[in-house]
Design a protein around this motif. Sequence first.
Motif, PDB file in Angstrom:
ATOM      1  N   LYS A  43     -13.536 -14.511  35.335  1.00 43.16           N
ATOM      2  CA  LYS A  43     -14.705 -13.902  34.699  1.00 43.16           C
ATOM      3  C   LYS A  43     -14.997 -14.537  33.339  1.00 43.16           C
ATOM      4  CE  LYS A  43     -14.344  -9.291  36.765  1.00 43.16           C
ATOM      5  NZ  LYS A  43     -14.126  -7.874  36.445  1.00 43.16           N
ATOM      6  N   ALA A  44     -13.949 -14.840  32.596  1.00 41.74           N
ATOM      7  CA  ALA A  44     -14.135 -15.469  31.284  1.00 41.74           C
ATOM      8  C   ALA A  44     -14.642 -16.904  31.437  1.00 41.74           C
ATOM      9  CB  ALA A  44     -12.836 -15.429  30.490  1.00 41.74           C
ATOM     10  N   PHE A  45     -14.116 -17.641  32.418  1.00 45.27           N
ATOM     11  CA  PHE A  45     -14.605 -18.998  32.643  1.00 45.27           C
ATOM     12  C   PHE A  45     -16.046 -19.010  33.133  1.00 45.27           C
ATOM     13  CE2 PHE A  45     -10.077 -20.578  32.879  1.00 45.27           C
ATOM     14  CZ  PHE A  45     -10.194 -21.430  31.778  1.00 45.27           C
ATOM     15  N   VAL A  46     -16.469 -17.977  33.837  1.00 44.14           N
ATOM     16  CA  VAL A  46     -17.878 -17.869  34.216  1.00 44.14           C
ATOM     17  C   VAL A  46     -18.731 -17.829  32.953  1.00 44.14           C
ATOM     18  CG1 VAL A  46     -19.605 -16.300  35.199  1.00 44.14           C
ATOM     19  CG2 VAL A  46     -17.524 -16.829  36.483  1.00 44.14           C
ATOM     20  N   ARG A  47     -18.280 -17.099  31.952  1.00 43.77           N
ATOM     21  CA  ARG A  47     -19.029 -16.999  30.693  1.00 43.77           C
ATOM     22  C   ARG A  47     -19.098 -18.325  29.945  1.00 43.77           C
ATOM     23  NH1 ARG A  47     -20.736 -11.680  28.929  1.00 43.77           N
ATOM     24  NH2 ARG A  47     -19.968 -10.266  30.534  1.00 43.77           N
ATOM     25  N   THR A  48     -18.049 -19.159  30.090  1.00 45.70           N
ATOM     26  CA  THR A  48     -18.039 -20.451  29.400  1.00 45.70           C
ATOM     27  C   THR A  48     -18.659 -21.564  30.243  1.00 45.70           C
ATOM     28  OG1 THR A  48     -15.853 -21.114  30.215  1.00 45.70           O
ATOM     29  CG2 THR A  48     -15.925 -19.859  28.151  1.00 45.70           C
ATOM     30  N   ARG A  49     -18.888 -21.275  31.514  1.00 48.32           N
ATOM     31  CA  ARG A  49     -19.436 -22.253  32.465  1.00 48.32           C
ATOM     32  C   ARG A  49     -18.520 -23.472  32.631  1.00 48.32           C
ATOM     33  NH1 ARG A  49     -24.841 -20.915  29.851  1.00 48.32           N
ATOM     34  NH2 ARG A  49     -25.745 -19.449  31.332  1.00 48.32           N
ATOM     35  N   GLU A  50     -17.229 -23.213  32.595  1.00 44.19           N
ATOM     36  CA  GLU A  50     -16.230 -24.263  32.815  1.00 44.19           C
ATOM     37  C   GLU A  50     -15.922 -24.320  34.311  1.00 44.19           C
ATOM     38  OE1 GLU A  50     -14.842 -26.459  30.841  1.00 44.19           O
ATOM     39  OE2 GLU A  50     -15.503 -25.749  28.877  1.00 44.19           O
ATOM     40  N   TYR A  51     -16.736 -25.052  35.033  1.00 42.35           N
ATOM     41  CA  TYR A  51     -16.667 -25.045  36.493  1.00 42.35           C
ATOM     42  C   TYR A  51     -15.392 -25.674  37.045  1.00 42.35           C
ATOM     43  CZ  TYR A  51     -21.439 -23.571  35.898  1.00 42.35           C
ATOM     44  OH  TYR A  51     -22.546 -22.877  35.512  1.00 42.35           O
ATOM     45  N   LYS A  52     -14.826 -26.629  36.333  1.00 42.95           N
ATOM     46  CA  LYS A  52     -13.587 -27.232  36.849  1.00 42.95           C
ATOM     47  C   LYS A  52     -12.456 -26.207  36.864  1.00 42.95           C
ATOM     48  CE  LYS A  52     -12.459 -29.299  32.414  1.00 42.95           C
ATOM     49  NZ  LYS A  52     -12.299 -30.522  31.676  1.00 42.95           N
ATOM     50  N   TYR A  53     -12.432 -25.301  35.885  1.00 41.95           N
ATOM     51  CA  TYR A  53     -11.400 -24.266  35.871  1.00 41.95           C
ATOM     52  C   TYR A  53     -11.707 -23.164  36.878  1.00 41.95           C
ATOM     53  CZ  TYR A  53      -9.613 -26.696  31.853  1.00 41.95           C
ATOM     54  OH  TYR A  53      -9.094 -27.660  31.028  1.00 41.95           O
ATOM     55  N   LEU A  54     -12.979 -22.897  37.097  1.00 38.27           N
ATOM     56  CA  LEU A  54     -13.346 -21.936  38.149  1.00 38.27           C
ATOM     57  C   LEU A  54     -12.903 -22.459  39.509  1.00 38.27           C
ATOM     58  CD1 LEU A  54     -16.889 -20.896  36.924  1.00 38.27           C
ATOM     59  CD2 LEU A  54     -14.868 -19.429  37.074  1.00 38.27           C
ATOM     60  N   ASN A  55     -13.068 -23.750  39.727  1.00 39.55           N
ATOM     61  CA  ASN A  55     -12.619 -24.359  40.974  1.00 39.55           C
ATOM     62  C   ASN A  55     -11.097 -24.286  41.089  1.00 39.55           C
ATOM     63  OD1 ASN A  55     -13.029 -25.779  43.439  1.00 39.55           O
ATOM     64  ND2 ASN A  55     -12.313 -27.630  42.418  1.00 39.55           N
ATOM     65  N   LEU A  56     -10.395 -24.526  39.997  1.00 43.07           N
ATOM     66  CA  LEU A  56      -8.935 -24.437  39.988  1.00 43.07           C
ATOM     67  C   LEU A  56      -8.473 -23.032  40.373  1.00 43.07           C
ATOM     68  CD1 LEU A  56      -6.157 -25.749  39.248  1.00 43.07           C
ATOM     69  CD2 LEU A  56      -6.543 -24.845  36.945  1.00 43.07           C
ATOM     70  N   ILE A  57      -9.079 -22.024  39.787  1.00 37.75           N
ATOM     71  CA  ILE A  57      -8.723 -20.641  40.100  1.00 37.75           C
ATOM     72  C   ILE A  57      -9.024 -20.333  41.558  1.00 37.75           C
ATOM     73  CG2 ILE A  57      -9.319 -18.221  39.644  1.00 37.75           C
ATOM     74  CD1 ILE A  57      -9.727 -19.109  36.687  1.00 37.75           C
ATOM     75  N   TYR A  58     -10.152 -20.813  42.052  1.00 41.87           N
ATOM     76  CA  TYR A  58     -10.499 -20.618  43.461  1.00 41.87           C
ATOM     77  C   TYR A  58      -9.421 -21.226  44.359  1.00 41.87           C
ATOM     78  CZ  TYR A  58     -12.842 -21.184  47.922  1.00 41.87           C
ATOM     79  OH  TYR A  58     -13.133 -21.162  49.261  1.00 41.87           O
ATOM     80  N   GLN A  59      -8.968 -22.432  44.022  1.00 38.77           N
ATOM     81  CA  GLN A  59      -7.926 -23.084  44.815  1.00 38.77           C
ATOM     82  C   GLN A  59      -6.617 -22.288  44.766  1.00 38.77           C
ATOM     83  OE1 GLN A  59      -8.268 -25.588  46.944  1.00 38.77           O
ATOM     84  NE2 GLN A  59     -10.439 -25.543  46.446  1.00 38.77           N
ATOM     85  N   PHE A  60      -6.265 -21.757  43.594  1.00 40.07           N
ATOM     86  CA  PHE A  60      -5.079 -20.899  43.484  1.00 40.07           C
ATOM     87  C   PHE A  60      -5.198 -19.710  44.431  1.00 40.07           C
ATOM     88  CE2 PHE A  60      -4.063 -22.037  38.797  1.00 40.07           C
ATOM     89  CZ  PHE A  60      -3.254 -23.080  39.204  1.00 40.07           C
ATOM     90  N   GLN A  61      -6.347 -19.062  44.412  1.00 39.16           N
ATOM     91  CA  GLN A  61      -6.543 -17.868  45.225  1.00 39.16           C
ATOM     92  C   GLN A  61      -6.509 -18.195  46.715  1.00 39.16           C
ATOM     93  OE1 GLN A  61     -10.181 -16.570  43.293  1.00 39.16           O
ATOM     94  NE2 GLN A  61      -9.081 -14.952  42.215  1.00 39.16           N
ATOM     95  N   VAL A  62      -7.124 -19.293  47.112  1.00 37.76           N
ATOM     96  CA  VAL A  62      -7.113 -19.700  48.526  1.00 37.76           C
ATOM     97  C   VAL A  62      -5.688 -20.004  48.961  1.00 37.76           C
ATOM     98  CG1 VAL A  62      -7.790 -21.561  50.098  1.00 37.76           C
ATOM     99  CG2 VAL A  62      -9.489 -20.506  48.608  1.00 37.76           C
TER     100      VAL A  62
END
Length: 72
Positions: A43-62
């Motif tokens: 949620k915090a990375f969504v606010r910063t628009r840091e898409y590479k970290y959003l992708n990293l978190i998505y990969q962790f969750q998957v």
Amino acid sequence: MHYLSKKMYKEAYDVACLGVTYKDWELLAFSALEGYELEISRKAFVRTREYKYLNLIYQFQVNFLYFENIFH
């Protein structure tokens, strides 16, 4: 942010929603990530628009869901 030093990420996020700087969002995002609070970090990375970290978190969750299904 006072709550981060106590690893109270949900509370820190709630306060941040009231209005903080980009750097504060970034600090919250990385702190929550280090504390394995992936949803708060996301949620915090969504606010910063840091898409590479959003992708990293998505990969962790998957990967987590994949391994959880294999070993249970």
